[in-house]
Scaffold this motif. Structure first.
Motif, mmCIF file in Angstrom:
data_model
loop_
_atom_site.group_PDB
_atom_site.id
_atom_site.type_symbol
_atom_site.label_atom_id
_atom_site.label_comp_id
_atom_site.label_asym_id
_atom_site.label_seq_id
_atom_site.Cartn_x
_atom_site.Cartn_y
_atom_site.Cartn_z
ATOM 1 N N ALA A 15 25.273 26.387 18.584
ATOM 2 C CA ALA A 15 25.129 27.130 17.216
ATOM 3 C C ALA A 15 26.708 26.446 16.558
ATOM 4 N N LEU A 16 26.579 26.181 15.415
ATOM 5 C CA LEU A 16 27.859 25.780 14.649
ATOM 6 C C LEU A 16 28.777 26.988 14.420
ATOM 7 N N PRO A 17 30.025 26.766 14.402
ATOM 8 C CA PRO A 17 30.942 27.960 14.129
ATOM 9 C C PRO A 17 30.493 28.415 12.539
ATOM 10 N N PRO A 18 30.844 29.753 12.310
ATOM 11 C CA PRO A 18 30.362 30.322 10.998
ATOM 12 C C PRO A 18 31.110 29.806 9.875
ATOM 13 N N MET A 228 27.780 36.537 -2.820
ATOM 14 C CA MET A 228 29.317 36.355 -3.096
ATOM 15 C C MET A 228 30.192 36.690 -2.046
ATOM 16 N N LEU A 229 29.680 37.429 -1.129
ATOM 17 C CA LEU A 229 30.466 38.030 0.142
ATOM 18 C C LEU A 229 30.196 37.079 1.234
ATOM 19 N N GLY A 230 29.173 35.945 0.823
ATOM 20 C CA GLY A 230 28.785 35.493 2.221
ATOM 21 C C GLY A 230 29.827 34.801 3.100
ATOM 22 N N ARG A 231 30.724 33.928 2.499
ATOM 23 C CA ARG A 231 31.899 33.519 3.069
ATOM 24 C C ARG A 231 32.647 34.443 4.018
ATOM 25 N N ARG A 232 32.687 35.520 3.484
ATOM 26 C CA ARG A 232 33.508 36.667 4.348
ATOM 27 C C ARG A 232 32.810 37.218 5.460
ATOM 28 N N LEU A 233 31.378 37.239 5.342
ATOM 29 C CA LEU A 233 30.542 37.524 6.437
ATOM 30 C C LEU A 233 30.761 36.522 7.568
ATOM 31 N N ASP A 234 30.472 35.387 7.088
ATOM 32 C CA ASP A 234 30.695 34.342 7.938
ATOM 33 C C ASP A 234 31.736 34.431 8.875
ATOM 34 N N ARG A 300 24.946 32.400 3.214
ATOM 35 C CA ARG A 300 24.179 32.263 1.938
ATOM 36 C C ARG A 300 23.041 31.535 2.092
ATOM 37 N N ALA A 301 22.750 31.322 3.378
ATOM 38 C CA ALA A 301 21.118 30.705 3.789
ATOM 39 C C ALA A 301 20.599 31.978 4.560
ATOM 40 N N LEU A 302 21.157 32.646 5.288
ATOM 41 C CA LEU A 302 20.587 33.648 6.190
ATOM 42 C C LEU A 302 19.937 34.705 5.224
ATOM 43 N N VAL A 303 20.709 35.274 4.385
ATOM 44 C CA VAL A 303 20.332 36.442 3.277
ATOM 45 C C VAL A 303 19.221 36.116 2.809
ATOM 46 N N PRO A 304 19.247 34.879 1.980
ATOM 47 C CA PRO A 304 17.823 34.545 1.168
ATOM 48 C C PRO A 304 16.717 34.428 2.145
ATOM 49 N N VAL A 305 16.687 33.953 3.374
ATOM 50 C CA VAL A 305 15.625 33.543 4.349
ATOM 51 C C VAL A 305 15.248 35.103 4.767
ATOM 52 N N SER A 306 16.266 35.972 5.094
ATOM 53 C CA SER A 306 15.859 37.253 5.601
ATOM 54 C C SER A 306 15.150 37.997 4.289
ATOM 55 N N ALA A 307 15.399 37.828 3.196
ATOM 56 C CA ALA A 307 14.815 38.564 2.050
ATOM 57 C C ALA A 307 13.454 37.854 1.912
ATOM 58 N N LEU A 308 13.170 36.554 2.234
ATOM 59 C CA LEU A 308 11.887 35.912 1.910
ATOM 60 C C LEU A 308 10.840 36.786 2.979
ATOM 61 N N MET A 309 11.595 36.693 4.319
ATOM 62 C CA MET A 309 11.051 37.156 5.494
ATOM 63 C C MET A 309 10.704 38.632 5.323
ATOM 64 N N GLY A 310 11.529 39.671 4.721
ATOM 65 C CA GLY A 310 11.178 41.002 4.103
ATOM 66 C C GLY A 310 9.864 40.549 3.375
ATOM 67 N N VAL A 311 9.613 40.171 2.545
ATOM 68 C CA VAL A 311 8.569 40.050 1.615
ATOM 69 C C VAL A 311 7.179 39.594 2.619
ATOM 70 N N VAL A 312 7.398 38.453 3.312
ATOM 71 C CA VAL A 312 6.280 38.165 4.406
ATOM 72 C C VAL A 312 5.934 39.645 5.360
ATOM 73 N N VAL A 313 6.844 40.141 5.418
ATOM 74 C CA VAL A 313 6.634 41.368 6.520
ATOM 75 C C VAL A 313 5.831 42.237 5.835
ATOM 76 N N VAL A 314 6.240 42.655 4.254
ATOM 77 C CA VAL A 314 5.538 43.647 3.767
ATOM 78 C C VAL A 314 4.087 43.237 3.285
#
Length: 698
Positions: A15-18, A228-234, A300-314
């Motif tokens: 895995a690449l560093p954050p 907007m907080l994506g970099r900090r979370l990385d 900044r990629a993981l949050v949108p993908v998780s959001a889309l995955m949430g819609v798929v789950v529901v």
């Protein structure tokens, strides 16, 4: 709020560093496109499912505006708002769960585990029962306050450096207490029980777009803030110390993320009710793809993908529900029940990936070690006297108070008709509560000793939930079956649940942490199954079902108590006869083998005692929580770890606790009543949380 790290198997290799700045890979674009295509397909299927005969041709005609009328009205007024609700809730919960897992570095963190959903739900139900009518924005504010308070309690009481098991147990305890309070309110307002019970598990049904228009700004603003907080979370994924060294305000970032996620979750609960475990399942599925999709580890990629995955789950859960049960039945079944099934199964899968502490290791650090007393027999006698006093008070108190003289006259057969009538219905309830308390306490003491896990309460780890599923199946599909059939079904359900839990936990050597997580996951699955059975088969008896599932002695007669009495008479002495074996097995794995004990056979026999006691107690009076946890802990605190004394004193304490809960439920709001199980949860949860707080890591 620096939260302990969970070690998983397998680790991410390569895995690449954050903080990596490489552009997104083609695999990331392919994954996003695949999710979008899947969403379009699910949405198309979702729109043509329902009770009205609107098929694909009608949908195409409506899209091309070739005709209007009933078909267009059905799509616009009913199905599109339901689809929009699935989109909004999936995005909100998927994104919220993703960042909660990131700031905690814990794969089971979610709005459900932190009790956010239950806190928000309790606040809304309390307002509804109180007759408080608020605009939707006011509901969001109320839900936000409830969710924030609940999550703050979980974080405060589980410590500042808690790991997976501590987080799950603390959140589960707070959720159970809030769920008990919510259920109490629903039982007190039975006229609202049907709608509120279905909504309590999460329903996508909407009346137009009004609610969604008000909800959308909160979801959009929340997702934007998280991006907007994506970099900090990385950077924070490297660790708190490393993030501080790089200039990241860790505490402020964690608090901001918590407030944003609670707000998004509160908006989702206010719109659709608490749809369970989307915030756990969606990010977990997205993170499974991180080793295979370069760039997905960045938030900044993981949050949108998780959001889309949430819609798929529901959406996937809603589509699968209607496909499996048919449109007419699926209308009554909440979507949240299906997502809870998925979430419970996913928690079990995560537990199997956990490199947990071996049995008798770190997982046992939560045990309360008793100091013991010199005169144990005197203490046991005092506890027995307390039980007799509580039982006498329970016989005298209720909607009609009696005197001690009335009780003595009744015992001699000289009481009047009124006293005979009152005590004729009240005494069996006292006996039922006493026997159930004894059974659950001995079951808890036995299971805790055999598994060397001091938190292995039968209700928390899913054994009682399995018994509940078995009993509800009989009540639902064979309502004329006798009480022996109900008892047998409950025992079989408990046995199946116990077999699944202990078989999965045995992989890798009965790891303590794994046992707790598997048990909690199975508990969530059984709760979802019971909810589905109730609302799908007889939604108009929701209040009655709630009362039984919450542990009620109402309407019990001596014939109902015969199976439980026989089991207590036979199995409790058998469990006590094995007290030396329990002492040895509770030490470690090697000592009993060195002394010649057949550990697998002994463990199976003692676990069978616990399972039979649990199943019979659930069949007799329904689900009673925390008795199997509180009573053995209190007995060990008073007497030490010798099961020769722990089992009888735990039995006395368990009986006293359930009898006390029953009399409080009958007397506090007489003539209305609250089930004993709700009161034991309210009584037992503070003790459980105090235990976590007392033993938290420093």
């Amino acid at each position: 709020m620096a939260i302990g790290t969970l070690t998983e198997q397998p680790t991410r290799r390569g895995a690449l560093p954050p903080t990596d700045q490489r552009p997104p890979s083609g695999r990331l674009f392919a994954l996003t496109g695949t999710l979008l295509v899947l969403l379009v397909l699910l949405a198309a299927v979702h729109l043509v499912q329902g009770t009205a005969a609107v098929g694909v041709a009608d949908l195409v005609s409506w899209v091309l505006r070739r005709e209007s009328g009933l078909e267009a009205a059905v799509v616009v007024e009913s199905r599109i708002p339901r689809l929009a609700a699935a989109l909004a809730v999936g995005v909100a919960l998927g994104a919220a769960g993703c960042v909660l897992q990131s700031i905690s570095r814990n794969p089971v963190a979610s709005p459900d585990i932190l009790a956010v959903n239950n806190g928000a739900h309790f606040a809304l139900v309390a307002a509804s029962v109180a007759g408080l009518s608020l605009p939707f924005v006011g509901d969001i504010a109320l839900a936000f306050a409830g969710g924030l308070l609940a999550s703050a309690v979980v974080i405060a009481l589980t410590g500042t450096a808690y790991g997976t098991v501590r987080l799950v147990l603390g959140g589960t305890a707070v959720s159970l207490a809030l769920s008990s309070l919510t259920t109490s309110l629903l039982i007190l307002r039975p006229e609202e029980g049907t709608g509120l019970y279905a909504w309590a598990s999460g329903s996508l049904s909407q009346n137009g777009f009004g609610t969604l228009r008000l909800m959308a700004p909160f979801v959009v603003a929340g997702v934007a803030a998280l991006l907007m907080l994506g970099r900090r979370l990385d950077v924070m994924m490297l660790g708190d110390d490393e993030a501080r060294a790089l200039g990241i305000p860790v505490r402020r970032t964690q608090l901001t993320v918590l407030l944003v996620t609670v707000l998004m979750s509160a908006a989702a609960v206010a719109a659709t009710g608490p749809i369970g475990f989307v915030g756990l399942a969606a990010p977990a599925l997205a993170r499974l793809l991180v080793p295979h999709v370069p760039g997905l580890h960045r938030h900044r990629a993981l949050v949108p993908v998780s959001a889309l995955m949430g819609v798929v789950v529901v959406l996937g859960a809603d589509v699968a529900l209607r496909a499996a049960m048919g449109a007419q039945t699926a209308v009554r079944v909440p979507t949240g029940a299906v997502t809870s099934l998925l979430g419970g199964a996913l928690m079990v899968a995560l537990a199997l990936r956990l490199r947990a502490a071996p049995i008798g290791g770190a997982g046992s650090s939560l045990e309360v070690r008793g100091t013991g007393v010199r005169r144990r027999a005197l203490l046991a006698g005092a506890v027995g006297a307390v039980l007799l006093g509580v039982a006498a008070a329970a016989a005298l108190a209720g909607d009609r108070s009696l005197l001690v003289g009335d009780l003595l006259l009744w015992a001699r057969g000289e009481a009047g008709p009124l006293v005979n009538t009152v005590l004729g219905t009240r005494i069996p309830r006292v006996v039922a509560a006493l026997l159930a308390g004894v059974a659950l306490a001995v079951a808890g003491a036995t299971i805790q000793a055999v598994t060397r896990n001091p938190l292995a309460d039968p209700s928390v780890i899913g054994v009682a939930g399995g018994a509940s599923v078995g009993a509800v199946l009989v009540v639902t599909y064979a309502p004329l079956a006798g009480f022996w059939a109900l008892t047998g079904a409950a025992g079989a359900g408990a046995a199946v649940a116990a077999a699944v839990i202990f078989a999965l936990s045995a992989r890798g050597g009965f790891a303590s942490d794994r046992l707790v997580l598997v048990g909690v996951g199975v508990s969530y699955v059984t709760t979802a199954l019971v909810t589905t059975l109730i609302v799908a088969t007889d939604p108009f008896s929701a209040a009655k079902a709630l009362t039984w599932l919450s542990g009620s002695t109402y309407g019990r007669s001596y014939e109902h108590l015969l199976p439980l009495g026989l089991v207590c008479l036979v199995v409790v002495p058998l469990a006590w006869a094995g007290h030396r074996h329990l002492d040895l097995i509770s030490i470690d794995e090697d000592t009993p083998r060195v002394l010649g004990l057949n550990v697998p056979r002994t463990r199976l026999a003692l676990l069978a005692c616990g399972v039979v006691l649990t199943g019979t107690a659930v069949a007799a009076i329904g689900m009673i929580g925390f008795v199997g946890l509180v009573a053995p802990h209190a007995a060990r605190t008073l007497l030490g770890r010798r099961h020769r004394w722990v089992i009888p004193v735990a039995a006395l304490l368990g009986g006293a606790l359930v009898v006390l809960a029953d009399v409080l439920g009958r007397a506090v709001i007489a003539p209305d009543q609250l089930p004993a199980g709700l009161l034991t949860a309210v009584i037992g949860t503070p003790y459980f949380l105090w235990l976590l707080h007392r033993t938290r890591a420093t």
